[in-house]
Design an enzyme around this catalytic site. Structure first.
Site, short mmCIF file in Angstrom:
data_model
loop_
_atom_site.label_atom_id
_atom_site.label_comp_id
_atom_site.label_asym_id
_atom_site.label_seq_id
_atom_site.Cartn_x
_atom_site.Cartn_y
_atom_site.Cartn_z
N ASP A 81 -18.29 62.40 51.77
CA ASP A 81 -16.84 62.37 51.98
C ASP A 81 -16.07 62.94 50.78
O ASP A 81 -15.46 62.21 50.02
CB ASP A 81 -16.42 60.90 52.24
CG ASP A 81 -15.04 60.79 52.86
OD1 ASP A 81 -14.29 61.78 52.81
OD2 ASP A 81 -14.72 59.70 53.38
N SER A 141 -9.08 55.51 48.13
CA SER A 141 -9.94 56.59 48.58
C SER A 141 -9.72 57.82 47.72
O SER A 141 -8.58 58.19 47.44
CB SER A 141 -9.65 56.93 50.04
OG SER A 141 -10.39 56.08 50.84
N HIS A 156 -11.78 62.81 53.97
CA HIS A 156 -10.80 62.22 54.88
C HIS A 156 -9.39 62.24 54.29
O HIS A 156 -8.42 62.09 55.01
CB HIS A 156 -11.23 60.83 55.37
CG HIS A 156 -11.01 59.68 54.44
ND1 HIS A 156 -12.02 59.13 53.67
CD2 HIS A 156 -9.92 58.93 54.19
CE1 HIS A 156 -11.54 58.11 52.98
NE2 HIS A 156 -10.27 57.96 53.27
N1 ARG Z 1 -12.35 53.37 56.27
C1 ARG Z 1 -11.93 54.35 55.34
C2 ARG Z 1 -10.46 54.15 54.93
O1 ARG Z 1 -9.85 53.20 55.27
C3 ARG Z 1 -12.21 55.74 55.79
C4 ARG Z 1 -11.44 56.23 56.97
C5 ARG Z 1 -11.73 57.66 57.38
N2 ARG Z 1 -12.97 57.81 58.11
C6 ARG Z 1 -13.11 57.64 59.47
N3 ARG Z 1 -14.31 57.77 60.00
N4 ARG Z 1 -12.11 57.34 60.24
O2 ARG Z 1 -9.62 54.97 54.82
N1 ASP Z 2 -10.98 54.10 53.06
C1 ASP Z 2 -9.87 53.58 52.27
C2 ASP Z 2 -8.90 54.69 51.86
O1 ASP Z 2 -8.79 55.69 52.52
C3 ASP Z 2 -10.37 52.80 51.09
C4 ASP Z 2 -10.55 51.35 51.42
O2 ASP Z 2 -9.80 50.81 52.23
O3 ASP Z 2 -11.45 50.75 50.82
O4 ASP Z 2 -8.14 54.54 50.94
#
Ligand code: ARG
Ligand code: ASP
Length: 720
Positions: free
Chosen positions: A221, A655, A85
């Site tokens: 990921d 991330s 991502h």
């Molecule tokens: N929750 C994670 C973060 O804040 C991953 C986001 C990307 N993945 C998604 N399915 N949108 O960045």
């Molecule tokens: N998914 C988040 C990021 O892209 C990480 C988090 O918020 O724990 O940095």
């Protein structure tokens, strides 16, 4: 016998001690603040191995990736690893209908196939330094905030200039603990970063938005890039002659895995946390800002969903937008639940009551801190109303795509009205608007946006008793007798900014007098009403309150430190390099429910559903699963481990961060948090907060066995 007794001791320790797992620590202070605890938790390396300016250390392998992620160097030929991502934008940009890398994955089988990414950079930290004394030189207690700000700015400019003179580094000074301390960061930025590998989306994004922010998780990921430099091993703009970077350190990769209780740490760039806010601020965020934002985003997402289901084109056009809207929507829902479950507001209120008592007990303290809490209360009273107005303006008004797009033509209208505007200037701006237009319409579906307009306006006006709605919108709506659908229909029929063909024609034949068309366009008129309301009625006041809040918060921070002399304080995250540490650990999310600390390939097969986009399983992965052909990447029990959780305190920006074991070897890649723990940005709960990491063995398995790109694994230093 010896092993047995050691085990008993370890078990005993883990029952007796609750380790203070909260915190994102500064690498240069580890030795002083954290090393003994980290060692007692099992760490076998030293703080000096993590951060050193005298020898190569782990920090030489940690990168800020792009604008907001972390990456790590995993070979002596500049190979770097981050999340799928995080590399998503680059993978998407290289994808076309013929070469759909997003769907099918991409693997460079040799160096010549690695793909350049203009605009992408990665940054290494060379060194950091406490510069508090020099930044605060000449700052006196009688100064106004403005005078203070100016003095500090001037001091920082001198320091940054000094740090970069005679070298090719970058330098930035950043405030910590709300301006009580300042640190200088000297950095090295690389601009030739090439895409090396990415799994297909049904691995890299498996579970999609459905599983996002949740455990148990099965997302592969990750993506791979490589840093290229000139012949002197120095950063250089892209050139075919550039060569792979030789790093001072690259992370060895361990196949030993992670089991419950194992020490782990995360080394990366957490973005923002706000752990020291007063109760009024947490109340404002969770009771007043999050609820309308959650509701408005929810409405927008269901409109997206209904149009995306009807058309593949719309699905592709809106997939990244959907992911962006959904990510923060889900985060806020989790945050609100977590804050409530923790009684965070009540806990902060209790702390503040104690703080007031403590301050009142001593005349000197009373002078410094006695009025803080009531001042905060007053401030947040004013702040809340403004922030709610702003929330609606952004989440309702500006979430209508045509509003932002139409407003971007204001500059063209202004320049066209200027008598002395040169034809070249106008030509340049016109070209820019034309290319922005192409980008905009590539991922734009008018009926969807029209529906968003009607729903957002209706919700915004529906709350008109609680928020200030821009006057221009109120006049406009009056003409439609409160019928939002009719209003939307009319705007989208008449505006050139909602119609690609008409706008193209208009720009192709653009003459200076065209400004009249822009200024009387209905979407432009509404957008101007929204933006000027923001500039005149919201922004300036928020800025003023922010200055007041920062100065209160700065004093509160020193007050808290004096009030709780035994508490170990860590500075809030601010996109600077930090170390978080903890243990691999399971948790109990609700009554009677236990979540194990790892997931396996079995779980991917359990979730498989060929009819649901997020749960389609890659055929080649299925073959390997059926043959149980995991090679050396299998865990000791024969399973293929996909992801694991641990109690490392992380946030957005972490991330892509490496998850390291007691020896400083790479065992995982951080990519998310559990839903029950997303309130950790405001208050951390060791019981519920877990970071989610990809198991490095699954990552290598996908590269080697699934994609047949074993040459990349050969580059790495593997610890079996
Ligand atoms: N929750 C994670 C973060 O804040 C991953 C986001 C990307 N993945 C998604 N399915 N949108 O960045
Ligand atoms: N998914 C988040 C990021 O892209 C990480 C988090 O918020 O724990 O940095």
């Amino acid at each position: 016998m010896k092993r047995f007794s050691l085990l008993i001791v370890a078990l005993f320790l883990s029952f007796c001690f609750s380790f203070a797992l909260e915190g994102m620590w500064l690498p240069i202070l580890l030795e002083q603040l954290n090393e003994p605890e980290m060692k007692s938790m099992g760490m076998r390396i030293s703080a000096e191995d993590i951060y050193s300016i005298n020898k190569s250390s782990l920090k030489d392998a940690i990168l800020l990736f792009g604008r907001g992620c972390t990456a790590e160097i995993i070979s002596d030929e500049g190979l770097i690893l981050t999340n799928h991502h995080c590399g998503y934008g680059q993978i998407q940009r290289h994808s076309s209908l013929e070469n759909d890398y997003l769907t099918n994955g991409f693997w460079a089988m040799d160096r010549s196939q690695e793909l350049p990414n203009p605009g992408l950079s990665v940054t290494l930290l060379i060194r950091m330094e406490d510069v508090t004394k020099r930044v605060l030189q000449g700052v006196e207690s009688g100064m106004t905030e403005q005078q203070r700000e100016q003095k500090i700015k001037a001091n920082i400019a001198v320091l940054e200039k000094e740090a970069t003179s005679g070298n090719k580094y970058g330098a930035r000074v950043r405030p910590f603990y709300y301006g009580n301390e300042y640190y200088l960061f000297v950095t090295q930025t690389f601009n030739d970063v090439r895409l090396v590998g990415a799994p297909p989306s049904n691995i890299g994004k498996f579970g999609g938005d459905t599983d996002n922010w949740m455990w148990p998780r099965h997302t592969g990921d990750f993506s791979l890039f490589r840093i290229y430099v000139n012949k002197d091993n120095e950063p250089a703009e892209y050139s075919a002659d550039n060569v792979p970077y030789k790093p001072k350190h690259h992370l060895p990769v361990s196949l030993k895995g992670a089991e419950k209780g194992d020490f782990t740490f995360v080394f990366g760039y957490p973005g923002t946390t706000q752990e020291y806010l007063p109760s009024f601020a947490v109340e404002m965020i969770t009771a007043h800002e999050n609820p309308p934002a959650i509701r408005l985003r929810g409405k927008r997402l269901s409109i997206f969903d209904s149009y995306m289901q009807q058309s593949d084109l719309v699905r592709i056009q809106y997939s990244a937008k959907h992911a962006g809207v959904a990510n923060f929507w889900k985060k806020m829902i989790g945050e609100n639940r977590g804050i409530k479950r923790l009684d965070a507001v009540e806990k902060k209120q209790a702390l503040e009551a104690e703080f007031i008592k403590w301050a009142a007990a001593d005349p000197e303290r009373n002078k410094l801190y006695g009025r803080l809490i009531p001042e905060f209360e007053k401030l947040y009273g004013e702040f809340t109303a403004l922030n709610v107005d702003e929330t609606y303006l952004i989440e309702a008004g500006l979430s209508i795509e045509v509003m932002r797009f139409a407003y971007s033509f204001g500059q063209l209208a202004a320049l066209s009205q200027k008598k002395d505007a040169s034809p070249e200037e106008l030509e340049k701006l016109l070209a820019r608007q034309q290319s922005a237009m192409e980008g905009h319409f590539k991922n734009y579906h008018k009926p969807l946006d029209q529906k968003v307009f009607a729903e957002m306006m209706s919700d915004w006006f529906g709350h008109g008793d609680a928020v200030n709605i821009p006057a221009g919108l109120q006049t406009a709506l009056a003409k439609y007798d409160g019928n939002y659908e009719a209003w939307a229909e009319d705007v989208f029929k008449k505006s050139i900014f909602a119609d690609e063909a008409r706008l193209t024609l208009f720009l192709n034949k653009y003459k200076k007098s065209g400004y009249k068309t822009i200024l009387k366009d209905p979407a432009f008129i509404l957008a101007s009403a929204i933006y000027s309301h923001y500039f005149d009625k919201i922004q300036k006041d928020i800025e003023k309150l922010t200055v007041r809040r920062d100065s209160l918060q700065r004093v509160y921070m020193t007050g808290l430190m004096a009030f709780q002399p035994d508490r170990r304080f860590y500075p809030d995250a601010n996109s600077t390099l930090r170390v978080s540490y903890g243990q691999v650990d399971d948790y109990f999310p609700r009554d009677a429910v236990h979540y194990r600390h790892y997931t396996t390939l079995e779980g991917i097969m359990e979730k498989e559903d060929p009819d649901i986009y997020d749960y389609v399983v890659e055929p080649r992965l299925k073959e390997l699963y059926q043959a149980k052909d995991y090679g050396r990447y299998a865990a000791a029990d024969g399973t293929m481990r996909i992801a694991f959780i641990a109690s490392n305190h992380t946030t957005g920006g972490n991330s892509g961060s490496p998850v390291l074991n007691a020896d400083g070897h790479l065992i995982g890649v951080n990519f998310d948090r559990n839903w029950e723990g997303t309130m950790s940005d405001l208050m951390y709960d060791p019981d519920q907060c877990r970071n989610i990491s990809l198991d490095i063995r699954y990552c290598l398995f996908v590269i080697d066995k699934m994609a047949g790109a074993g040459h990349l694994v050969k580059e790495m230093t593997i610890i079996e």
